[in-house]
Design a protein around this motif. Sequence first.
Motif, short mmCIF file in Angstrom:
data_model
loop_
_atom_site.label_atom_id
_atom_site.label_comp_id
_atom_site.label_asym_id
_atom_site.label_seq_id
_atom_site.Cartn_x
_atom_site.Cartn_y
_atom_site.Cartn_z
N LEU A 229 18.57 -4.03 -13.38
CA LEU A 229 18.96 -5.03 -12.40
C LEU A 229 18.27 -4.92 -10.85
CD1 LEU A 229 22.78 -6.03 -13.20
CD2 LEU A 229 20.49 -7.17 -14.05
N ARG A 230 18.42 -3.54 -10.33
CA ARG A 230 18.00 -3.40 -9.09
C ARG A 230 16.50 -3.46 -8.93
NH1 ARG A 230 19.26 -3.69 -3.52
NH2 ARG A 230 18.64 -1.60 -2.37
N TYR A 231 15.99 -3.03 -10.26
CA TYR A 231 14.36 -2.96 -10.34
C TYR A 231 13.77 -4.47 -10.25
CZ TYR A 231 9.80 -2.43 -12.16
OH TYR A 231 8.35 -2.47 -12.66
N GLU A 232 14.46 -5.19 -10.92
CA GLU A 232 14.11 -6.71 -11.05
C GLU A 232 14.23 -7.20 -9.62
OE1 GLU A 232 12.64 -8.17 -13.63
OE2 GLU A 232 12.88 -6.51 -14.68
N VAL A 233 15.43 -7.09 -9.18
CA VAL A 233 15.83 -7.70 -7.75
C VAL A 233 14.68 -7.36 -6.54
CG1 VAL A 233 17.51 -8.20 -6.02
CG2 VAL A 233 18.09 -8.21 -8.37
N VAL A 234 14.84 -6.08 -6.41
CA VAL A 234 13.99 -5.61 -5.30
C VAL A 234 12.53 -5.52 -5.68
CG1 VAL A 234 13.32 -3.21 -4.00
CG2 VAL A 234 15.72 -3.79 -4.54
N GLY A 235 12.16 -5.70 -6.87
CA GLY A 235 10.67 -5.81 -6.92
C GLY A 235 10.10 -7.34 -6.66
N ALA A 236 11.15 -8.33 -6.91
CA ALA A 236 10.81 -9.42 -6.62
C ALA A 236 10.61 -9.79 -5.05
CB ALA A 236 11.62 -10.57 -7.05
N GLN A 237 11.64 -9.06 -4.06
CA GLN A 237 11.95 -9.33 -2.96
C GLN A 237 10.44 -8.65 -2.09
OE1 GLN A 237 15.47 -7.36 -1.96
NE2 GLN A 237 16.79 -9.29 -2.30
N ALA A 238 10.23 -7.46 -2.86
CA ALA A 238 9.03 -6.42 -2.10
C ALA A 238 7.67 -7.36 -2.29
CB ALA A 238 8.70 -5.51 -2.81
N THR A 239 7.56 -8.29 -3.11
CA THR A 239 6.37 -9.08 -3.03
C THR A 239 6.30 -9.95 -1.88
OG1 THR A 239 7.12 -10.59 -4.59
CG2 THR A 239 6.03 -8.66 -5.60
N ARG A 240 7.68 -10.36 -1.58
CA ARG A 240 7.52 -11.36 -0.37
C ARG A 240 7.56 -10.73 0.86
NH1 ARG A 240 11.21 -13.66 -4.30
NH2 ARG A 240 12.79 -12.76 -3.22
N ALA A 241 7.67 -9.45 0.83
CA ALA A 241 7.75 -8.69 2.23
C ALA A 241 6.41 -8.76 2.90
CB ALA A 241 8.10 -7.11 2.19
N LEU A 242 6.25 -8.14 4.24
CA LEU A 242 5.21 -8.07 5.04
C LEU A 242 4.32 -7.08 4.50
CD1 LEU A 242 3.42 -8.09 7.55
CD2 LEU A 242 4.77 -6.34 8.54
N GLN A 243 3.10 -7.33 4.00
CA GLN A 243 2.07 -6.60 3.41
C GLN A 243 1.09 -5.90 4.34
OE1 GLN A 243 2.22 -6.40 -0.38
NE2 GLN A 243 4.35 -7.44 0.02
N ALA A 244 1.02 -4.92 4.36
CA ALA A 244 -0.29 -3.96 4.79
C ALA A 244 -1.31 -3.72 4.16
CB ALA A 244 0.49 -2.60 5.79
N LYS A 245 -2.64 -3.59 4.41
CA LYS A 245 -3.80 -3.36 3.82
C LYS A 245 -4.01 -1.77 4.13
CE LYS A 245 -7.28 -3.83 0.68
NZ LYS A 245 -8.35 -4.70 0.84
N ILE A 246 -3.77 -0.95 3.20
CA ILE A 246 -3.97 0.59 3.76
C ILE A 246 -4.98 1.03 2.45
CG2 ILE A 246 -2.70 2.81 3.83
CD1 ILE A 246 -0.43 1.23 4.52
N GLY A 247 -6.03 2.05 2.96
CA GLY A 247 -7.02 2.61 2.52
C GLY A 247 -6.70 4.08 2.19
N LEU A 248 -6.99 4.94 1.19
CA LEU A 248 -6.89 6.27 1.10
C LEU A 248 -8.17 6.75 0.57
CD1 LEU A 248 -5.95 7.48 -1.78
CD2 LEU A 248 -3.91 6.54 -1.37
N VAL A 249 -8.34 8.20 1.04
CA VAL A 249 -9.53 8.96 0.63
C VAL A 249 -9.17 10.30 0.00
CG1 VAL A 249 -11.55 9.75 1.32
CG2 VAL A 249 -10.95 7.48 2.25
N GLN A 250 -9.83 10.54 -1.32
CA GLN A 250 -9.60 11.68 -1.85
C GLN A 250 -10.88 12.23 -1.83
OE1 GLN A 250 -7.16 12.05 -5.73
NE2 GLN A 250 -8.80 12.71 -6.59
N GLY A 251 -10.99 13.37 -0.80
CA GLY A 251 -12.25 14.03 -0.58
C GLY A 251 -12.81 14.85 -1.75
N ASN A 252 -11.98 15.48 -2.43
CA ASN A 252 -12.33 16.60 -3.39
C ASN A 252 -13.20 17.67 -2.74
OD1 ASN A 252 -12.34 17.70 -5.93
ND2 ASN A 252 -14.31 16.61 -6.60
N ILE A 253 -12.56 18.15 -1.72
CA ILE A 253 -13.55 19.21 -0.91
C ILE A 253 -12.85 20.57 -1.42
CG2 ILE A 253 -13.74 20.32 1.08
CD1 ILE A 253 -14.82 17.56 0.88
N ASP A 254 -13.96 21.50 -1.93
CA ASP A 254 -13.76 22.75 -2.52
C ASP A 254 -13.05 23.64 -1.66
OD1 ASP A 254 -13.76 25.42 -3.40
OD2 ASP A 254 -15.76 25.00 -4.45
N GLN A 255 -11.82 24.09 -1.91
CA GLN A 255 -10.70 24.64 -1.38
C GLN A 255 -11.29 26.05 -0.71
OE1 GLN A 255 -8.09 23.69 -0.21
NE2 GLN A 255 -7.35 25.69 0.76
N SER A 256 -12.47 26.61 -1.40
CA SER A 256 -12.93 27.81 -0.95
C SER A 256 -14.12 27.74 -0.01
CB SER A 256 -13.52 28.79 -2.27
OG SER A 256 -14.46 27.82 -2.82
#
Length: 526
Positions: A229-256
Amino acid sequence: MLFYPSAELSLSRGIGCSVFSFILLFVAMPGLVGGWPLLFIALIPVLYVCLYSAPRNSFLAGMIGGFVYHLATMYWIVIVLGQYGGLPVWISVPALMLLALYMGLYPALFCLLLSRLTGRFWHRERSIAPLVWAAPVLWVGLDYLRSVLFSGFPWLDIGYGLYLHPQLIQAADLGGHHLITFSLVLANGFILAIIDRQRKAVRWNVSMERRLLLYACAFLVFVFGYSYLRYEVVGAQATRALQAKIGLVQGNIDQSLKWSAEAKKRTVEKYISLSEELLKNKDTELIVWPETAVPFYLQNDPLADHVGNFVQRNNVWLLTGTPMYNITGPRQAQYFNAAVLINPSAHVAGTYSKRHLVPFGEYVPLKQVLPFLQPLVVNAGDFTAGDSAAPLSMGSVKPGVLICYESIFPDIARQSVAEGANILVNITNDAWYGRSSAPYQSLAMSVFRSVETKRSLVRAANTGVSGFIDPVGNVWEETAIFTDSAISMYVPVWEKKTVFNRSGWAFGLACFCGMVSVLIFYRNRE
């Protein structure tokens, strides 16, 4: 393998049951297989051992089963120490075995205590109901102890095995991942009790036993019913919350190579190039780079200008991992594994220093007391732990930062939310794990930090797994490991507090205290 012996279970048969149980558990957990339905039955054989074996034999069975399980689950330690730590096989393999032995002590203690408190080794018709309830209390109590002892290593508690099914884990916002673990162990005990009660000699008119088993059933219905029940309720509420556009980068840099002088500029240019692919539509508010994505000190390195020019040119916020230092005296300095938030004017808007460092990876414990450990500092690093849980701030968005394996400690995320964080950002460098199951195990634990606090989590890893996790634990835009990736998404910015934020974080501690209280009472009764 389950039967009803007329005498005490032999040691060899007990060990066989225990090993079988932990093999099932290994197959159920994230990483190589992920057969999560087995979590509801995997522990039945080892509970059976505790029911019919003497405490000493139960301890040995639990020790061997736990050793095998942790050896299989954490095989990636050899990769960390050997491939990236530069240690030879004759050191890295014994190190894995020592760690597996230590981790195996906890299931061994579990089996010893459960057999002692609830076993039938001295009374064949003893009620099984005490085992059903004692098992989850002991298991979670020992999980909690493992999370705090020797700086803590709560790696992959069994509740994490349900991370891909958020409909089943929402009760974590009541009692954390420990509550999910408690429920799974309770479910295993309850099923064993149902099997046990099929024996002809059993009398169902034992009212106390029947009542305790009904309570167990009701508890499980509540936890998983609440989760759905919590999954259904909070999932619906989250779609109506403030939204922020965030980007992330996975550089895949050789650790060595990332720390070499000639590679630093190429590393920064790669992150900038991948980031600018996300900024073509000009609607991304924040770009997140992984742990130590900037492999130099922003405070004094000329390459810092490249980073500053990038954020000014694109009018974007940047959160990146980087090492930092603080001069404390003549020829004295403190070094930090840090995250830095840079505003669109190229000014540092806030910093966060990692608070839970990796022993023998980022610092050497007791090096002042034990001088012979001093040479390890050269290989392990000598960082200082941060002391602030306060989130960073970029207007209405306040990211709480988790660096690397801080994401496996629920209290770090909880403290950040208590200080005002409305999203969580986990920056990490999982290149250390190589192509193993560890990045997926780490992701599983990060999912629970979102569910417990009901905060979106942005996860940027150098080599993966990166992605976005919404407040109910759905993983979106998950990247493949060891690939170059740049992704963005609107994420809900959630402000409400959960029961876990207020007091539910203490559920594991309560189980530990309950375990100690029962042991004291039992000993006094004797």
